[in-house]
Design a protein around this motif. Structure first.
Motif, PDB file in Angstrom:
ATOM      1  N   GLN A  28       0.854  -1.180   0.000  1.00 12.75           N
ATOM      2  CA  GLN A  28       0.000   0.000   0.000  1.00 12.75           C
ATOM      3  C   GLN A  28       0.892   1.233   0.000  1.00 12.75           C
ATOM      4  O   GLN A  28       1.991   1.214   0.571  1.00 12.75           O
ATOM      5  CB  GLN A  28      -0.888   0.010   1.259  1.00 12.75           C
ATOM      6  CG  GLN A  28      -1.910   1.112   1.314  1.00 12.75           C
ATOM      7  CD  GLN A  28      -3.049   0.909   0.338  1.00 12.75           C
ATOM      8  OE1 GLN A  28      -3.561  -0.190   0.200  1.00 12.75           O
ATOM      9  NE2 GLN A  28      -3.422   1.961  -0.359  1.00 12.75           N
ATOM     10  N   GLU A  29       0.453   2.294  -0.627  1.00 14.69           N
ATOM     11  CA  GLU A  29       1.227   3.532  -0.583  1.00 14.69           C
ATOM     12  C   GLU A  29       0.294   4.723  -0.408  1.00 14.69           C
ATOM     13  O   GLU A  29      -0.897   4.661  -0.693  1.00 14.69           O
ATOM     14  CB  GLU A  29       2.079   3.702  -1.838  1.00 14.69           C
ATOM     15  CG  GLU A  29       1.315   3.763  -3.140  1.00 14.69           C
ATOM     16  CD  GLU A  29       2.262   3.912  -4.334  1.00 14.69           C
ATOM     17  OE1 GLU A  29       2.178   4.972  -4.996  1.00 14.69           O
ATOM     18  OE2 GLU A  29       3.053   2.993  -4.585  1.00 14.69           O
ATOM     19  N   GLY A  30       0.856   5.802   0.119  1.00 12.86           N
ATOM     20  CA  GLY A  30       0.081   7.017   0.360  1.00 12.86           C
ATOM     21  C   GLY A  30       0.902   7.988   1.183  1.00 12.86           C
ATOM     22  O   GLY A  30       2.057   7.716   1.517  1.00 12.86           O
ATOM     23  N   ASN A  31       0.322   9.115   1.531  1.00 15.76           N
ATOM     24  CA  ASN A  31       1.061  10.153   2.255  1.00 15.76           C
ATOM     25  C   ASN A  31       0.943  10.048   3.769  1.00 15.76           C
ATOM     26  O   ASN A  31       1.858  10.441   4.490  1.00 15.76           O
ATOM     27  CB  ASN A  31       0.598  11.541   1.797  1.00 15.76           C
ATOM     28  CG  ASN A  31       1.010  11.826   0.356  1.00 15.76           C
ATOM     29  OD1 ASN A  31       1.900  11.176  -0.169  1.00 15.76           O
ATOM     30  ND2 ASN A  31       0.350  12.783  -0.271  1.00 15.76           N
ATOM     31  N   GLY A  32      -0.181   9.571   4.265  1.00 14.10           N
ATOM     32  CA  GLY A  32      -0.384   9.480   5.711  1.00 14.10           C
ATOM     33  C   GLY A  32       0.090   8.145   6.247  1.00 14.10           C
ATOM     34  O   GLY A  32      -0.404   7.085   5.831  1.00 14.10           O
ATOM     35  N   ALA A  33       1.049   8.157   7.175  1.00 19.47           N
ATOM     36  CA  ALA A  33       1.653   6.918   7.661  1.00 19.47           C
ATOM     37  C   ALA A  33       0.624   5.962   8.268  1.00 19.47           C
ATOM     38  O   ALA A  33       0.527   4.795   7.863  1.00 19.47           O
ATOM     39  CB  ALA A  33       2.747   7.234   8.688  1.00 19.47           C
ATOM     40  N   GLU A  34      -0.148   6.451   9.231  1.00 22.21           N
ATOM     41  CA  GLU A  34      -1.124   5.581   9.898  1.00 22.21           C
ATOM     42  C   GLU A  34      -2.194   5.109   8.918  1.00 22.21           C
ATOM     43  O   GLU A  34      -2.629   3.959   8.957  1.00 22.21           O
ATOM     44  CB  GLU A  34      -1.773   6.301  11.087  1.00 22.21           C
ATOM     45  CG  GLU A  34      -0.897   6.407  12.317  1.00 22.21           C
ATOM     46  CD  GLU A  34       0.096   7.572  12.253  1.00 22.21           C
ATOM     47  OE1 GLU A  34       0.061   8.334  11.258  1.00 22.21           O
ATOM     48  OE2 GLU A  34       0.901   7.705  13.188  1.00 22.21           O
ATOM     49  N   GLU A  35      -2.611   6.012   8.023  1.00 22.06           N
ATOM     50  CA  GLU A  35      -3.647   5.651   7.049  1.00 22.06           C
ATOM     51  C   GLU A  35      -3.160   4.528   6.137  1.00 22.06           C
ATOM     52  O   GLU A  35      -3.897   3.579   5.842  1.00 22.06           O
ATOM     53  CB  GLU A  35      -4.017   6.879   6.209  1.00 22.06           C
ATOM     54  CG  GLU A  35      -5.111   6.599   5.191  1.00 22.06           C
ATOM     55  CD  GLU A  35      -5.315   7.751   4.215  1.00 22.06           C
ATOM     56  OE1 GLU A  35      -6.139   7.593   3.307  1.00 22.06           O
ATOM     57  OE2 GLU A  35      -4.644   8.785   4.369  1.00 22.06           O
ATOM     58  N   VAL A  36      -1.911   4.600   5.701  1.00 24.02           N
ATOM     59  CA  VAL A  36      -1.341   3.554   4.840  1.00 24.02           C
ATOM     60  C   VAL A  36      -1.314   2.215   5.582  1.00 24.02           C
ATOM     61  O   VAL A  36      -1.684   1.170   5.031  1.00 24.02           O
ATOM     62  CB  VAL A  36       0.080   3.945   4.376  1.00 24.02           C
ATOM     63  CG1 VAL A  36       0.799   2.767   3.735  1.00 24.02           C
ATOM     64  CG2 VAL A  36       0.001   5.105   3.380  1.00 24.02           C
ATOM     65  N   GLY A  37      -0.884   2.253   6.853  1.00 22.76           N
ATOM     66  CA  GLY A  37      -0.835   1.020   7.632  1.00 22.76           C
ATOM     67  C   GLY A  37      -2.200   0.396   7.817  1.00 22.76           C
ATOM     68  O   GLY A  37      -2.378  -0.818   7.652  1.00 22.76           O
ATOM     69  N   CYS A  38      -3.191   1.214   8.120  1.00 22.52           N
ATOM     70  CA  CYS A  38      -4.548   0.707   8.334  1.00 22.52           C
ATOM     71  C   CYS A  38      -5.154   0.163   7.046  1.00 22.52           C
ATOM     72  O   CYS A  38      -5.819  -0.881   7.052  1.00 22.52           O
ATOM     73  CB  CYS A  38      -5.443   1.814   8.904  1.00 22.52           C
ATOM     74  SG  CYS A  38      -5.026   2.291  10.585  1.00 22.52           S
ATOM     75  N   ARG A  39      -4.923   0.867   5.939  1.00 27.52           N
ATOM     76  CA  ARG A  39      -5.498   0.419   4.656  1.00 27.52           C
ATOM     77  C   ARG A  39      -4.895  -0.918   4.223  1.00 27.52           C
ATOM     78  O   ARG A  39      -5.591  -1.788   3.697  1.00 27.52           O
ATOM     79  CB  ARG A  39      -5.288   1.490   3.575  1.00 27.52           C
ATOM     80  CG  ARG A  39      -6.182   2.704   3.789  1.00 27.52           C
ATOM     81  CD  ARG A  39      -6.489   3.505   2.545  1.00 27.52           C
ATOM     82  NE  ARG A  39      -5.525   3.458   1.486  1.00 27.52           N
ATOM     83  CZ  ARG A  39      -4.747   4.475   1.106  1.00 27.52           C
ATOM     84  NH1 ARG A  39      -4.803   5.629   1.744  1.00 27.52           N
ATOM     85  NH2 ARG A  39      -3.924   4.362   0.099  1.00 27.52           N
ATOM     86  N   LEU A  40      -3.588  -1.087   4.455  1.00 25.04           N
ATOM     87  CA  LEU A  40      -2.961  -2.356   4.078  1.00 25.04           C
ATOM     88  C   LEU A  40      -3.485  -3.487   4.959  1.00 25.04           C
ATOM     89  O   LEU A  40      -3.750  -4.595   4.468  1.00 25.04           O
ATOM     90  CB  LEU A  40      -1.434  -2.251   4.198  1.00 25.04           C
ATOM     91  CG  LEU A  40      -0.653  -3.513   3.808  1.00 25.04           C
ATOM     92  CD1 LEU A  40      -0.994  -3.959   2.390  1.00 25.04           C
ATOM     93  CD2 LEU A  40       0.854  -3.267   3.930  1.00 25.04           C
ATOM     94  N   ALA A  41      -3.650  -3.222   6.246  1.00 27.43           N
ATOM     95  CA  ALA A  41      -4.202  -4.239   7.142  1.00 27.43           C
ATOM     96  C   ALA A  41      -5.608  -4.642   6.707  1.00 27.43           C
ATOM     97  O   ALA A  41      -5.955  -5.830   6.702  1.00 27.43           O
ATOM     98  CB  ALA A  41      -4.220  -3.714   8.576  1.00 27.43           C
ATOM     99  N   GLU A  42      -6.419  -3.648   6.320  1.00 25.58           N
ATOM    100  CA  GLU A  42      -7.777  -3.943   5.852  1.00 25.58           C
ATOM    101  C   GLU A  42      -7.758  -4.834   4.615  1.00 25.58           C
ATOM    102  O   GLU A  42      -8.583  -5.744   4.466  1.00 25.58           O
ATOM    103  CB  GLU A  42      -8.519  -2.636   5.550  1.00 25.58           C
ATOM    104  CG  GLU A  42      -8.923  -1.860   6.803  1.00 25.58           C
ATOM    105  CD  GLU A  42      -9.320  -0.421   6.499  1.00 25.58           C
ATOM    106  OE1 GLU A  42      -9.392  -0.062   5.295  1.00 25.58           O
ATOM    107  OE2 GLU A  42      -9.546   0.336   7.453  1.00 25.58           O
ATOM    108  N   LYS A  43      -6.796  -4.588   3.714  1.00 27.04           N
ATOM    109  CA  LYS A  43      -6.645  -5.436   2.523  1.00 27.04           C
ATOM    110  C   LYS A  43      -6.418  -6.892   2.924  1.00 27.04           C
ATOM    111  O   LYS A  43      -7.056  -7.817   2.412  1.00 27.04           O
ATOM    112  CB  LYS A  43      -5.423  -4.969   1.698  1.00 27.04           C
ATOM    113  CG  LYS A  43      -5.682  -3.961   0.620  1.00 27.04           C
ATOM    114  CD  LYS A  43      -4.402  -3.808  -0.200  1.00 27.04           C
ATOM    115  CE  LYS A  43      -4.506  -2.729  -1.250  1.00 27.04           C
ATOM    116  NZ  LYS A  43      -3.252  -2.607  -2.035  1.00 27.04           N
TER     117      LYS A  43
END
Length: 308
Positions: free
Chosen positions: A274-289
């Motif tokens: 996953q990639e993006g600008n917000g660190a926590e948001e990237v981590g959460c989105r990858l976990a959701e995947k």
């Protein structure tokens, strides 16, 4: 003169890491007196049980955090990968140090790399994350637990208890033992532990003078990468005992995060990016995947096995 007590585990690696941090803080505040407080943790005290059976969360830091909360020490130096995703109220990570090489490495008695080890060779690791990824690549190997500090594990290897062991390269580098490495395992072979290679400097949130000083040795890029990795781990309510791995790289404003969840036998592996600008948001989105792909099912089975 203010006296500052720095808490740490008792191993040679922990003391080396703590001294590295103290040297930098002493240069910034030479008027303070600095002293080391060695603290024995549950993870260091109980060596006959695997980390996963012990429960994993906070095994190497709980007693140190207790000393911080009680005011017996003023700050603590931890290997970032030992910190659970959740932190006790009242404590804060004031700094994340520049990251050493985050990769794992193989040390073998014969000099053979992971792909060259003979079938049936015994590989030692106390980490389900490492175990799973070794068996993904080499299901014909035998993985057995090995506990103890770096020097103890190397001695067990030399005694012939194992054909090879897997350790973090950063720890070997800090101890001046890089010449023992047989193979550095690329991230596509072995995704590192969350925070591996970085140090966390922790203090009480309300201790402003200490917090401000520690903050001056913080590395923003490493901190951002680690925040993404820890957000990924937090989504699984996990500690370092789970077969969960994540490695983030920061390129400008962007965070690129690789994450993995695997069954300890290596038969089921979920991996994505996953990639993006917000660190926590990237981590959460990858976990959701990965949760959508069945990560919860894998980790529930691991927890059930541990609790038996």
């Amino acid at each position: 003169m203010k006296t500052v007590s720095v808490g740490t585990r008792q191993s040679a690696l922990a003391l080396t890491q703590t001294q590295w941090v103290m040297d930098r803080l002493r240069k910034l505040q030479p008027d303070w007196e600095w002293r080391v407080e060695k603290i024995l943790t549950k993870g260091d005290r109980i060596l006959h049980v695997t980390l996963s059976k012990l429960g994993g969360k906070g095994l190497f830091i709980k007693e140190i955090e207790g000393a911080l909360l009680e005011g017996r020490i003023d700050l603590a130096v931890h290997s970032m990968k030992d910190l659970p995703a959740e932190m006790p109220e009242g404590l804060a990570i004031a700094a994340v140090t520049p990251r050493e090489d985050p990769r794992d490495c193989l040390i073998s008695r014969s000099g053979a790399g992971l792909d060259e080890l003979p079938a049936g060779a015994v590989v030692g690791t106390s980490s389900l994350r490492r175990q799973a990824q070794v068996l993904v690549r080499r299901p014909d190997l035998v993985v057995k637990p090995v506990r103890g500090n770096v020097e103890t594990r190397l001695r067990k290897l030399e005694e012939g208890q194992f054909d090879a062991i897997v350790l973090a390269r950063a720890g070997l580098s800090r101890l001046g033992l890089e010449d023992r490495i047989t193979e550095v395992l690329a991230v596509d072979k072995m995704v590192p532990a969350v925070g591996q290679g970085a140090l966390a400097v922790q203090c009480r949130g309300g201790d402003e003078s200490v917090f401000r000083l520690i903050r001056r040795i913080n590395d923003p890029e490493t901190e951002k990468a680690v925040r993404a990795e820890r957000a990924f781990l937090h989504a699984f309510q996990g500690g370092c005992h789970l077969p969960v791995a994540a490695y983030a790289q920061v390129e400008g404003e962007k965070v690129l995060l690789d994450g993995l969840v695997a069954s300890p036998d290596g038969r089921r592996v979920l991996r994505d990016r996953q990639e993006g600008n917000g660190a926590e948001e990237v981590g959460c989105r990858l976990a959701e995947k990965l949760l959508r792909q069945g990560a919860d099912e894998i980790l529930s089975a691991v927890r059930a096995e541990v609790e038996r």
